[in-house]
Scaffold this active site. Structure first.
Site, mmCIF file in Angstrom:
data_model
loop_
_atom_site.group_PDB
_atom_site.id
_atom_site.type_symbol
_atom_site.label_atom_id
_atom_site.label_comp_id
_atom_site.label_asym_id
_atom_site.label_seq_id
_atom_site.Cartn_x
_atom_site.Cartn_y
_atom_site.Cartn_z
ATOM 1 C CE LYS A 159 -3.609 14.542 -3.178
ATOM 2 N NZ LYS A 159 -2.622 14.009 -4.536
HETATM 3 C C1 LIG Z 1 -2.862 14.319 -6.301
HETATM 4 C C2 LIG Z 1 -2.069 14.320 -7.556
HETATM 5 C C3 LIG Z 1 -2.113 13.243 -8.746
HETATM 6 C C4 LIG Z 1 -3.215 12.613 -8.467
HETATM 7 O O1 LIG Z 1 -3.799 11.134 -7.651
HETATM 8 P P1 LIG Z 1 -4.946 10.342 -7.576
HETATM 9 O O2 LIG Z 1 -4.603 9.513 -6.366
HETATM 10 O O3 LIG Z 1 -5.390 10.094 -9.103
HETATM 11 O O4 LIG Z 1 -5.899 11.342 -7.026
HETATM 12 C C5 LIG Z 1 -1.408 13.440 -9.056
HETATM 13 N N1 LIG Z 1 -0.518 13.888 -9.234
HETATM 14 C C6 LIG Z 1 0.163 14.931 -7.925
HETATM 15 C C7 LIG Z 1 0.512 16.437 -7.811
HETATM 16 C C8 LIG Z 1 -1.287 14.644 -7.150
HETATM 17 O O5 LIG Z 1 -1.485 15.878 -6.041
#
Ligand SMILES: *Cc1c(COP(=O)(O)O)cnc(C)c1O
Length: 305
Positions: A159
């Site tokens: 992320k």
């Molecule tokens: C955060 C995110 C998700 C979902 O992840 P979780 O862990 O379920 O919150 C999916 N795709 C992207 C691009 C994200 O940034």
């Protein structure tokens, strides 16, 4: 600002919400050299609150630092305690938690290995990201003209802040066209994920989601896969095409912010009858029971405050 709480954890200290500021020459502000998490804490039936899958979020936060090459200057235990503290200090029963690590000011060139890494953790009340109505009746999605990251252009398993320009472009494009969420295809044209959610389809009771190759490894995705396997659905982690999405019986998004949100329409085509289907509803209900501590089987996912 529509949301606010009292304090933000910043570099080891609790500072007032209004005072959690950075310098304009912060490296991350210019080049996207930061990474974050999105975590939720829920109020349980018994009056307690619990963070959902905290250990998995911590693992991914540290993984993002490892991938970007700017590891967190703290231990997992320190960040975990700070996360629990920020909820307590703000007196929140139910909230969204946003840990963020970012490269600070100093060297302004791209190569800035000695700039400080700052870490902030904020928490505030945040309802359904794609709306209560969306959770209940499903949302309208559109395939964006923007392609999802190639695995060797951006690091899709992190992320990392800079990655989200792609998501913002896609989200703005479809929102301005009147849709709720953007679905993106990978560099080969297969369905990848949404701007901040993973995607699932169901056809003839079979549950299918994108493999982890070019997507963010969602913790909600993992939870729903576990639930689906426990309910003895046939589960496939396999690439699928845009027309396979159009002809699915059911489809839904998963994410910490979006939780489990049914998709009722893609590119102006109804998915199934155009309302949340039985498998989606069953998985969604079990997920909501799990986060609320109503299902014994999934209590291991909760960290009590
Ligand atoms: C955060 C995110 C998700 C979902 O992840 P979780 O862990 O379920 O919150 C999916 N795709 C992207 C691009 C994200 O940034």
């Amino acid at each position: 600002m529509s949301f606010k709480s009292k304090k933000i954890w910043l570099d080891g200290e609790m500072v007032r919400w209004e005072e959690a500021k950075v310098h304009v020459l912060t490296h991350a502000l210019h080049y996207g050299t930061g990474y974050f998490e999105g975590i939720r804490c829920y109020a349980l039936e018994d009056g307690h609150s619990a963070v959902f899958r905290l250990d998995e979020h911590m693992r991914r936060f540290f993984d993002s630092g490892q991938i970007l090459g700017f590891p967190l200057p703290y231990t997992v235990e320190q960040i975990k305690l700070a996360t629990l503290d920020i909820i307590r200090v703000n007196g929140l029963k139910e909230c969204y938690i946003r840990p963020l690590a970012f490269v600070g000011s100093g060297e302004m060139g791209l190569y800035a290995p000695d700039n400080p890494i700052h870490v902030a953790i904020a928490a505030w009340p945040w309802g359904a990201y794609l709306g209560e109505e969306g959770i209940k009746n499903g949302i309208r999605a559109k395939v964006s003209s923007y392609t999802r990251h190639h695995v060797n252009v951006m690091m899709t398993k992190s992320k990392v802040s800079g990655n989200y320009i792609n998501s913002v472009l896609a989200k703005n494009e479809v929102k301005k066209a009147g849709y709720d969420e953007a679905i993106m295809l990978d560099t080969e044209g297969y369905v990848a994920e949404a701007s901040g959610e993973n995607i699932f389809i169901i056809r003839q009771q079979r549950v299918k989601t994108t493999p982890l190759t070019s997507i963010l490894p969602g913790i909600t995705r993992d939870s729903v896969l576990t639930i689906a396997r426990d309910k003895e659905y046939e589960v496939q982690e396999e690439r699928f095409t845009r027309d396979e999405l159009y002809t699915a019986d059911e489809a839904f998004f998963t994410g910490t912010a979006a939780e489990v949100t049914p998709i009722r329409e893609v590119d102006n085509r109804k998915i199934g009858p155009g309302c949340p289907g039985p498998v989606t509803l069953k998985l969604q209900q079990t997920f909501f029971n799990a986060i609320k501590g109503k299902d014994k089987k999934y209590k291991k996912w909760l960290t009590y405050i």
